[in-house]
Motif scaffolding. Structure first.
Motif, PDB file in Angstrom:
ATOM      1  N   SER A  27       0.828  -1.210   0.000  1.00  0.00           N
ATOM      2  CA  SER A  27       0.000   0.000   0.000  1.00  0.00           C
ATOM      3  C   SER A  27       0.863   1.261   0.000  1.00  0.00           C
ATOM      4  CB  SER A  27      -0.934  -0.017   1.208  1.00  0.00           C
ATOM      5  OG  SER A  27      -1.672   1.160   1.279  1.00  0.00           O
ATOM      6  N   ALA A  28       1.915   1.262   0.814  1.00  0.00           N
ATOM      7  CA  ALA A  28       2.802   2.424   0.881  1.00  0.00           C
ATOM      8  C   ALA A  28       3.487   2.664  -0.462  1.00  0.00           C
ATOM      9  CB  ALA A  28       3.857   2.224   1.976  1.00  0.00           C
ATOM     10  N   ILE A  29       3.985   1.596  -1.073  1.00  0.00           N
ATOM     11  CA  ILE A  29       4.658   1.724  -2.372  1.00  0.00           C
ATOM     12  C   ILE A  29       3.675   2.194  -3.437  1.00  0.00           C
ATOM     13  CG2 ILE A  29       5.886   0.472  -4.199  1.00  0.00           C
ATOM     14  CD1 ILE A  29       7.532   0.924  -1.624  1.00  0.00           C
ATOM     15  N   SER A  30       2.473   1.642  -3.429  1.00  0.00           N
ATOM     16  CA  SER A  30       1.447   2.053  -4.403  1.00  0.00           C
ATOM     17  C   SER A  30       1.098   3.525  -4.247  1.00  0.00           C
ATOM     18  CB  SER A  30       0.186   1.214  -4.247  1.00  0.00           C
ATOM     19  OG  SER A  30       0.442  -0.118  -4.589  1.00  0.00           O
ATOM     20  N   ALA A  40       8.919   6.137  -5.680  1.00  0.00           N
ATOM     21  CA  ALA A  40       8.555   4.818  -5.153  1.00  0.00           C
ATOM     22  C   ALA A  40       9.749   3.865  -5.229  1.00  0.00           C
ATOM     23  CB  ALA A  40       7.363   4.251  -5.914  1.00  0.00           C
ATOM     24  N   ILE A  41      10.457   3.898  -6.344  1.00  0.00           N
ATOM     25  CA  ILE A  41      11.636   3.041  -6.497  1.00  0.00           C
ATOM     26  C   ILE A  41      12.718   3.455  -5.495  1.00  0.00           C
ATOM     27  CG2 ILE A  41      13.537   2.423  -8.053  1.00  0.00           C
ATOM     28  CD1 ILE A  41      11.402   2.612 -10.346  1.00  0.00           C
ATOM     29  N   SER A  42      12.929   4.740  -5.360  1.00  0.00           N
ATOM     30  CA  SER A  42      13.917   5.252  -4.405  1.00  0.00           C
ATOM     31  C   SER A  42      13.559   4.838  -2.981  1.00  0.00           C
ATOM     32  CB  SER A  42      13.999   6.773  -4.516  1.00  0.00           C
ATOM     33  OG  SER A  42      14.867   7.299  -3.544  1.00  0.00           O
ATOM     34  N   TYR A  43      12.282   4.957  -2.633  1.00  0.00           N
ATOM     35  CA  TYR A  43      11.812   4.568  -1.304  1.00  0.00           C
ATOM     36  C   TYR A  43      12.083   3.083  -1.072  1.00  0.00           C
ATOM     37  CZ  TYR A  43       8.818   3.464   2.623  1.00  0.00           C
ATOM     38  OH  TYR A  43       8.352   3.015   3.834  1.00  0.00           O
ATOM     39  N   LEU A  44      11.731   2.257  -2.050  1.00  0.00           N
ATOM     40  CA  LEU A  44      11.881   0.815  -1.910  1.00  0.00           C
ATOM     41  C   LEU A  44      13.351   0.411  -1.788  1.00  0.00           C
ATOM     42  CD1 LEU A  44      10.372  -1.816  -1.671  1.00  0.00           C
ATOM     43  CD2 LEU A  44      10.358  -1.989  -4.162  1.00  0.00           C
ATOM     44  N   VAL A  45      14.218   1.029  -2.573  1.00  0.00           N
ATOM     45  CA  VAL A  45      15.662   0.743  -2.477  1.00  0.00           C
ATOM     46  C   VAL A  45      16.168   1.108  -1.072  1.00  0.00           C
ATOM     47  CG1 VAL A  45      17.950   1.457  -3.297  1.00  0.00           C
ATOM     48  CG2 VAL A  45      16.139   0.909  -4.945  1.00  0.00           C
ATOM     49  N   ILE A  82       6.784   3.914   9.936  1.00  0.00           N
ATOM     50  CA  ILE A  82       7.144   3.255  11.189  1.00  0.00           C
ATOM     51  C   ILE A  82       7.049   1.749  10.950  1.00  0.00           C
ATOM     52  CG2 ILE A  82       6.532   2.985  13.635  1.00  0.00           C
ATOM     53  CD1 ILE A  82       7.233   5.912  12.794  1.00  0.00           C
ATOM     54  N   ILE A  83       8.128   1.049  11.220  1.00  0.00           N
ATOM     55  CA  ILE A  83       8.171  -0.404  11.055  1.00  0.00           C
ATOM     56  C   ILE A  83       8.119  -1.030  12.442  1.00  0.00           C
ATOM     57  CG2 ILE A  83       9.529  -2.351  10.184  1.00  0.00           C
ATOM     58  CD1 ILE A  83      10.943  -0.220   8.335  1.00  0.00           C
ATOM     59  N   ILE A  84       7.108  -1.862  12.669  1.00  0.00           N
ATOM     60  CA  ILE A  84       6.950  -2.578  13.933  1.00  0.00           C
ATOM     61  C   ILE A  84       7.431  -4.007  13.695  1.00  0.00           C
ATOM     62  CG2 ILE A  84       5.340  -3.279  15.765  1.00  0.00           C
ATOM     63  CD1 ILE A  84       5.335  -0.251  15.400  1.00  0.00           C
ATOM     64  N   TYR A  85       8.378  -4.465  14.517  1.00  0.00           N
ATOM     65  CA  TYR A  85       8.911  -5.809  14.304  1.00  0.00           C
ATOM     66  C   TYR A  85       9.236  -6.499  15.620  1.00  0.00           C
ATOM     67  CZ  TYR A  85      13.645  -3.938  15.166  1.00  0.00           C
ATOM     68  OH  TYR A  85      14.755  -3.363  15.724  1.00  0.00           O
ATOM     69  N   LYS A  86       9.377  -7.805  15.553  1.00  0.00           N
ATOM     70  CA  LYS A  86       9.718  -8.624  16.723  1.00  0.00           C
ATOM     71  C   LYS A  86      10.932  -9.477  16.377  1.00  0.00           C
ATOM     72  CE  LYS A  86       7.817 -12.066  19.907  1.00  0.00           C
ATOM     73  NZ  LYS A  86       8.558 -11.582  21.027  1.00  0.00           N
ATOM     74  N   HIS A 101       2.291   4.637   8.204  1.00  0.00           N
ATOM     75  CA  HIS A 101       2.747   5.999   7.916  1.00  0.00           C
ATOM     76  C   HIS A 101       2.869   6.705   9.260  1.00  0.00           C
ATOM     77  CE1 HIS A 101       2.748  10.189   6.631  1.00  0.00           C
ATOM     78  NE2 HIS A 101       3.315   9.699   5.528  1.00  0.00           N
ATOM     79  N   GLY A 102       3.841   7.572   9.382  1.00  0.00           N
ATOM     80  CA  GLY A 102       4.093   8.263  10.642  1.00  0.00           C
ATOM     81  C   GLY A 102       2.944   9.113  11.143  1.00  0.00           C
TER      82      GLY A 102
END
Length: 121
Positions: A27-30, A40-45, A82-86, A101-102
């Motif tokens: 969704s964020a990339i789209s 979008a490509i820059s963000y993904l890289v 914001i990435i939530i991870y465990k 998204h922030g």
């Protein structure tokens, strides 16, 4: 002290995504691509580079409790997200739980998700 290029792949954690985190990332990339495919490509890289660094440094994010999230997890910022991870040390894995998204009240959403999951057990 080991240099980055001396670290073996065995010392890196694997990455997995919850279904919702994969949807969040898509969704964020789209959304970014709807404004600019180049952005979008820059963000993904940049995102992929951040995840590679995370694989080497699984505790680089701050503990969720600092952000008032009532869950055993960590928070990492990438640009406006914001990435939530465990981290699961016993299997050397990092599970990406959600990506927000922030501007979103992510602490409230994660706490609600956790409460719903506990009620469904």
């Amino acid at each position: 002290m080991k240099r980055l290029w001396q670290i073996s792949k065995e010392s890196m954690h694997s990455i997995s995504y919850s279904k919702q985190a994969q949807l969040d990332l898509d969704s964020a990339i789209s959304h970014i691509a709807s404004e600019s495919k180049v952005n979008a490509i820059s963000y993904l890289v940049g995102y992929e580079k951040k995840i590679e660094v995370l694989r080497l440094n699984p505790y680089m994010g701050i503990e969720c409790k600092v952000k008032l999230i009532k869950r055993d997890c960590r928070v990492l910022i990438h640009e406006s997200h914001i990435i939530i991870y465990k981290v699961s040390e016993n299997i050397s894995e990092i599970n990406i739980i959600r990506i927000f998204h922030g501007s979103v009240d992510y602490a409230n959403k994660v706490n609600k998700d956790e409460k719903t999951n506990e009620q469904n057990k």
